[in-house]
Design a protein around this motif. Structure first.
Motif, mmCIF file in Angstrom:
data_model
loop_
_atom_site.group_PDB
_atom_site.id
_atom_site.type_symbol
_atom_site.label_atom_id
_atom_site.label_comp_id
_atom_site.label_asym_id
_atom_site.label_seq_id
_atom_site.Cartn_x
_atom_site.Cartn_y
_atom_site.Cartn_z
ATOM 1 N N SER A 150 0.809 -1.221 0.000
ATOM 2 C CA SER A 150 0.000 0.000 0.000
ATOM 3 C C SER A 150 0.839 1.266 0.000
ATOM 4 O O SER A 150 0.308 2.370 0.135
ATOM 5 N N ALA A 151 2.158 1.109 -0.177
ATOM 6 C CA ALA A 151 3.059 2.260 -0.062
ATOM 7 C C ALA A 151 2.786 3.343 -1.100
ATOM 8 O O ALA A 151 3.017 4.519 -0.855
ATOM 9 N N ASP A 152 2.298 2.943 -2.288
ATOM 10 C CA ASP A 152 2.080 3.924 -3.353
ATOM 11 C C ASP A 152 0.628 4.381 -3.417
ATOM 12 O O ASP A 152 0.194 4.977 -4.401
ATOM 13 N N ASN A 153 -0.123 4.117 -2.356
ATOM 14 C CA ASN A 153 -1.551 4.436 -2.343
ATOM 15 C C ASN A 153 -1.830 5.487 -1.281
ATOM 16 O O ASN A 153 -1.532 5.286 -0.105
ATOM 17 N N GLU A 154 -2.403 6.603 -1.669
ATOM 18 C CA GLU A 154 -2.766 7.649 -0.715
ATOM 19 C C GLU A 154 -4.278 7.760 -0.556
ATOM 20 O O GLU A 154 -4.763 8.714 0.043
ATOM 21 N N GLU A 155 -5.009 6.807 -1.101
ATOM 22 C CA GLU A 155 -6.472 6.871 -1.010
ATOM 23 C C GLU A 155 -6.986 5.806 -0.044
ATOM 24 O O GLU A 155 -6.843 5.943 1.160
ATOM 25 N N GLU A 156 -7.589 4.736 -0.553
ATOM 26 C CA GLU A 156 -8.156 3.714 0.310
ATOM 27 C C GLU A 156 -7.754 2.322 -0.155
ATOM 28 O O GLU A 156 -7.439 2.111 -1.323
ATOM 29 N N ILE A 157 -7.774 1.383 0.772
ATOM 30 C CA ILE A 157 -7.611 -0.025 0.436
ATOM 31 C C ILE A 157 -8.927 -0.732 0.721
ATOM 32 O O ILE A 157 -9.770 -0.235 1.467
ATOM 33 N N GLN A 158 -9.101 -1.911 0.116
ATOM 34 C CA GLN A 158 -10.270 -2.736 0.387
ATOM 35 C C GLN A 158 -9.810 -4.027 1.050
ATOM 36 O O GLN A 158 -8.869 -4.668 0.577
ATOM 37 N N LEU A 159 -10.466 -4.385 2.142
ATOM 38 C CA LEU A 159 -10.101 -5.593 2.895
ATOM 39 C C LEU A 159 -11.333 -6.471 3.031
ATOM 40 O O LEU A 159 -12.377 -6.019 3.512
ATOM 41 N N ALA A 160 -11.233 -7.715 2.581
ATOM 42 C CA ALA A 160 -12.341 -8.663 2.648
ATOM 43 C C ALA A 160 -11.902 -9.920 3.398
ATOM 44 O O ALA A 160 -10.889 -10.525 3.059
ATOM 45 N N VAL A 161 -12.673 -10.300 4.417
ATOM 46 C CA VAL A 161 -12.412 -11.519 5.178
ATOM 47 C C VAL A 161 -13.288 -12.629 4.608
ATOM 48 O O VAL A 161 -14.513 -12.499 4.547
#
Length: 370
Positions: free
Chosen positions: A209-220
């Protein structure tokens, strides 16, 4: 398959993918990174069967779509040592050719169809988490895990997701780190009781995620967790086992003494006090009172130390013996200009350190020396 890549961009993506591939494995195919290119995207894939990663590569000019397996050691060295701005890659399934303006390499290839699948992110239920917050979650918790513990669950970070919040907890039984922050559920997504992500996987997710300044998505999912960043998707198996009931052991702070401290000066004092500690004599006495903090160490064969630091606390003296390594671990993940609150009750009770951005850290005291 035939294409041209910008070397620096391919190198950056390749190094991240290669960190997943095992250096040794009975299945030799896993010691490669799979490179697949279509008219829509070019993707690197790697897995050790516990963790898998997919990274979209920028700066690719495609001539012939297809897929190839790139040996981690040889191709990694080519990408690092080459001075060419662009490199050309071509494979017929049996042999791979890599060349630039001033260098050229040939090596045998393995069958890319034998490479295990690495899943894409196609979930309709997940959590949206600010990327900057997620990196803070990783950085402020993973150091408190214990991958060597016989209690398997302590080798990872517990993730709890509610409708509008993420809580991450890590402990090795002697200290506990907790970071919480805002997160948004999409499609009614929520975590199961024990969503424990291995320490190594959490560190990989931070890099991804180092190059991301917005959001991540996490799914379990049932047995694994999928995380998608801007150009990267990571799939990791969860750790099995019951996580400790951390809320039951987290100290209540209503009747504790609160002391405000500056990270930078306090960290410097802790490092100095630890100079004469050893494995056998690792405790440092922290004495708060009369407008100062005195850190004292009796290191037996290594000598003694006394460090004094002015603080904004004029109350009665309170002393607690702590392992300076555990204190320094907490301070190391904070900005030196930041302030935090240290709460303590007496020499036998846990110490709680907290910041204003949802971070708390509990340290168990050592036995008081005579």
């Amino acid at each position: 398959m035939k294409l041209t890549c910008e070397r620096e961009k391919l190198l950056h993506a390749f190094q991240t993918a290669a960190s997943v591939a095992p250096s040794r494995s009975p299945k030799r195919t896993l010691q490669n990174v799979k490179f697949e290119a279509t008219s829509e995207r070019a993707t690197l894939m790697a897995t050790d069967l516990e963790v898998g990663i997919r990274i979209d590569v920028l700066g690719v000019e495609l001539d012939v779509p297809g897929k190839m397996l790139l040996p981690v050691d040889r191709v990694g060295m080519i990408l690092r040592e080459s001075s060419d701005e662009k490199l050309h890659l071509e494979s017929d399934g049996a042999k791979t050719h890599v060349w630039g303006e001033r260098s050229e390499f040939y090596f045998p290839s393995e069958n890319p169809d034998e490479f295990p699948d690495t899943p894409e992110f196609r979930e309709d239920q997940f959590h949206q988490i600010p990327a900057r917050l997620f990196r803070e979650v990783v950085r402020r918790t993973v150091f408190a895990t214990d991958p060597e513990s016989g209690r398997y669950a302590l080798g990872g970070v517990l993730i709890e997701l509610s409708e509008d919040q993420i809580i991450a907890v890590a402990t090795d039984g002697r200290r506990l780190a907790r970071q919480q922050g805002a997160a948004r559920s999409v499609g009614g997504h929520k975590t199961r009781d024990n969503t424990i992500i291995p320490t190594r996987s959490m560190q990989l997710l931070e890099r991804a995620s180092a190059d991301n300044e917005e959001e991540i998505q996490l799914a379990v999912r049932e047995n694994d967790v999928l995380v998608r960043s801007q150009r990267t998707t990571v799939c990791t198996r969860m750790l099995e086992g019951r996580y400790p009931k951390w809320r039951d052991v987290f100290p209540r702070q209503e009747h504790m003494t609160r002391i405000e401290l500056n990270v930078g000066p306090f960290h410097a004092a802790v490092r100095q006090s630890a100079i004469v500690t050893s494995r056998e004599h690792r405790g440092v006495d922290f004495a708060f009172g009369d407008g100062r903090l005195v850190l004292s160490t009796r290191g037996a064969e290594l000598g003694d130390a006394r460090v004094e630091l002015p603080i904004a606390y004029e109350g009665e003296e309170l002393t607690v013996t702590l392992d300076p390594r555990f204190v320094a671990d907490f301070l190391r993940v904070l900005d030196p200009d930041q302030t935090f609150t240290l709460c303590l009750r007496d020499s036998e009770s846990p110490v709680v350190c907290s910041t204003g951005d949802g971070y708390s850290y509990v340290i168990m005291p050592l036995a008081t020396r005579d």
